[in-house]
Design a protein around this motif. Sequence first.
Motif, mmCIF file in Angstrom:
data_model
loop_
_atom_site.group_PDB
_atom_site.id
_atom_site.type_symbol
_atom_site.label_atom_id
_atom_site.label_comp_id
_atom_site.label_asym_id
_atom_site.label_seq_id
_atom_site.Cartn_x
_atom_site.Cartn_y
_atom_site.Cartn_z
ATOM 1 N N VAL A 228 0.974 -1.319 0.024
ATOM 2 C CA VAL A 228 -0.051 -0.109 0.108
ATOM 3 C C VAL A 228 0.843 1.210 0.054
ATOM 4 N N SER A 229 1.896 1.191 0.892
ATOM 5 C CA SER A 229 2.689 2.568 0.949
ATOM 6 C C SER A 229 3.499 2.623 -0.109
ATOM 7 N N ASP A 230 3.941 1.571 -0.974
ATOM 8 C CA ASP A 230 4.865 1.590 -2.003
ATOM 9 C C ASP A 230 3.971 2.178 -3.357
ATOM 10 N N ARG A 231 2.780 1.626 -3.502
ATOM 11 C CA ARG A 231 1.814 1.933 -4.483
ATOM 12 C C ARG A 231 1.692 3.449 -4.388
ATOM 13 N N TYR A 232 1.378 3.959 -3.185
ATOM 14 C CA TYR A 232 0.828 5.454 -3.083
ATOM 15 C C TYR A 232 2.316 6.290 -3.206
ATOM 16 N N ASN A 233 3.287 5.992 -2.672
ATOM 17 C CA ASN A 233 4.547 6.583 -3.002
ATOM 18 C C ASN A 233 4.938 7.041 -4.375
ATOM 19 N N ARG A 234 4.944 5.874 -5.098
ATOM 20 C CA ARG A 234 4.948 5.843 -6.785
ATOM 21 C C ARG A 234 3.897 6.592 -7.501
ATOM 22 N N GLY A 235 2.787 7.238 -6.817
ATOM 23 C CA GLY A 235 1.889 7.922 -7.600
ATOM 24 C C GLY A 235 0.881 6.883 -8.186
ATOM 25 N N ALA A 236 0.958 5.454 -7.737
ATOM 26 C CA ALA A 236 -0.254 4.425 -8.093
ATOM 27 C C ALA A 236 -1.335 4.627 -7.107
ATOM 28 N N GLU A 237 -2.224 5.620 -7.064
ATOM 29 C CA GLU A 237 -3.269 5.877 -5.805
ATOM 30 C C GLU A 237 -4.173 4.843 -5.855
ATOM 31 N N TYR A 238 -4.568 4.709 -7.120
ATOM 32 C CA TYR A 238 -5.796 3.680 -7.197
ATOM 33 C C TYR A 238 -5.032 2.167 -6.734
ATOM 34 N N GLY A 239 -4.264 1.656 -7.031
ATOM 35 C CA GLY A 239 -3.473 0.455 -6.604
ATOM 36 C C GLY A 239 -3.380 0.618 -5.159
ATOM 37 N N ALA A 240 -3.153 1.763 -4.445
ATOM 38 C CA ALA A 240 -2.851 1.672 -3.114
ATOM 39 C C ALA A 240 -4.515 1.554 -2.407
ATOM 40 N N TYR A 241 -5.409 2.225 -3.174
ATOM 41 C CA TYR A 241 -6.569 2.015 -2.594
ATOM 42 C C TYR A 241 -7.190 0.639 -2.664
ATOM 43 N N ALA A 242 -6.768 0.160 -3.703
ATOM 44 C CA ALA A 242 -7.383 -1.466 -3.879
ATOM 45 C C ALA A 242 -6.733 -2.381 -2.832
ATOM 46 N N VAL A 243 -5.435 -1.993 -2.720
ATOM 47 C CA VAL A 243 -4.922 -3.183 -1.781
ATOM 48 C C VAL A 243 -5.301 -2.788 -0.169
ATOM 49 N N SER A 244 -5.702 -1.521 -0.153
ATOM 50 C CA SER A 244 -6.206 -1.180 1.306
ATOM 51 C C SER A 244 -7.402 -1.542 1.430
ATOM 52 N N THR A 245 -8.223 -1.940 0.443
ATOM 53 C CA THR A 245 -9.576 -2.562 0.594
ATOM 54 C C THR A 245 -9.418 -4.120 0.778
ATOM 55 N N LEU A 246 -8.421 -4.540 0.094
ATOM 56 C CA LEU A 246 -8.107 -6.090 0.400
ATOM 57 C C LEU A 246 -7.831 -6.301 1.695
ATOM 58 N N LEU A 247 -6.918 -5.285 2.245
ATOM 59 C CA LEU A 247 -6.620 -5.782 3.599
ATOM 60 C C LEU A 247 -7.562 -5.479 4.584
ATOM 61 N N MET A 248 -8.423 -4.510 4.160
ATOM 62 C CA MET A 248 -9.702 -4.249 4.908
ATOM 63 C C MET A 248 -10.445 -5.498 5.104
ATOM 64 N N GLY A 249 -10.765 -5.976 3.944
ATOM 65 C CA GLY A 249 -11.615 -7.346 3.900
ATOM 66 C C GLY A 249 -10.866 -8.473 4.651
ATOM 67 N N VAL A 250 -9.662 -8.567 4.632
ATOM 68 C CA VAL A 250 -9.027 -9.556 5.578
ATOM 69 C C VAL A 250 -9.558 -9.343 6.949
ATOM 70 N N ALA A 251 -9.220 -8.006 7.387
ATOM 71 C CA ALA A 251 -9.416 -7.539 8.848
ATOM 72 C C ALA A 251 -11.123 -7.823 8.850
ATOM 73 N N VAL A 252 -11.921 -7.447 8.058
ATOM 74 C CA VAL A 252 -13.216 -7.745 8.523
ATOM 75 C C VAL A 252 -13.486 -9.057 8.741
ATOM 76 N N ILE A 253 -13.071 -10.178 8.051
ATOM 77 C CA ILE A 253 -12.938 -11.463 8.158
ATOM 78 C C ILE A 253 -12.546 -11.977 9.567
ATOM 79 N N VAL A 254 -11.614 -11.272 9.995
ATOM 80 C CA VAL A 254 -11.058 -11.550 11.338
ATOM 81 C C VAL A 254 -12.075 -11.078 12.333
ATOM 82 N N LEU A 255 -12.672 -10.114 12.131
ATOM 83 C CA LEU A 255 -13.628 -9.294 13.084
ATOM 84 C C LEU A 255 -15.039 -10.156 12.995
ATOM 85 N N VAL A 256 -15.311 -10.753 11.962
ATOM 86 C CA VAL A 256 -16.510 -11.563 11.709
ATOM 87 C C VAL A 256 -16.523 -12.724 12.706
ATOM 88 N N VAL A 257 -15.266 -13.355 12.438
ATOM 89 C CA VAL A 257 -14.705 -14.649 13.213
ATOM 90 C C VAL A 257 -15.089 -14.301 15.032
#
Length: 273
Positions: A228-257
């Motif tokens: 996420v940090s690498d993509r954002y620093n390289r200017g690939a902001e959308y890629g950073a948003y997408a990976v952030s959403t993936l990371l949040m999705g994994v976190a949501v699964i943990v919270l649901v458990v």
Amino acid sequence: MLLSPVTRRVLRFVALAYILVLVVVPVGLILWRTFSPGIGAFVASIGTPAAISALQLSLLVVAIVVPLNVLFGVPTALVLARNKFRGKSALQAVIDLPFAVSPVVVGVALILLWGSAGVFGFVENNLGFKIIFGLPGIVLASIFVTVPFVIREVEPVLHEIGTDQEEAASTLGSQWWQTFWRITLPSIRWGLTYGVVLTIARTLGEYGAVIMVSSNLPGTSQTLTLLVSDRYNRGAEYGAYAVSTLLMGVAVIVLVVQVVLDARRGRQESRGS
């Protein structure tokens, strides 16, 4: 203390506004930025080799850190809950140290210990086993920041259940491992489960300590947070948003458990009472 209806409404509004501003709005903004170009763009962004490799590495680190924390955390909790000894307060303070120390400081300390010019630099220089800027360094950093969770969730449960059942089993001729497996472990399973869930969540989201000990090379030692940090620093902001959403999705699964486990624990406790 009794509060007037107006005061209760005001406090409720303040609490909701606080959560809305600090949690809901930022998360909602990331989700909006992620899915505004469409699901296809999101899938393409998280389906890149770098993203898949980062996810695999993050899950691998979790698969290593969690068993190690359980293996050492449960005996430590037993020692703290079942024994009185000189230096116990100091040990308690050391266990809580990761809560107080900045993760960046942890990363620097690991470099000073395990780097090629560090105290244990011979491990890399003479034995050829690379720790810093590789997977072992990421694992060490993740273990350090997650050490307290299993211990702090299991120890109060051990205090609560006491030692009566364990002493009765010992009186009846049970070996220590039989007592642990059949009595102690089932009694602490909920506390242990919460500790594991917290460990998983913190390991997946750790950045400060990991960035210090990782080479941050895509496909080699780049976790999801580093990607996420690498993509954002390289200017690939959308890629950073997408990976952030993936990371949040994994976190949501943990919270649901965790929510499901809370519900099951509540039902079992209600049956027991």
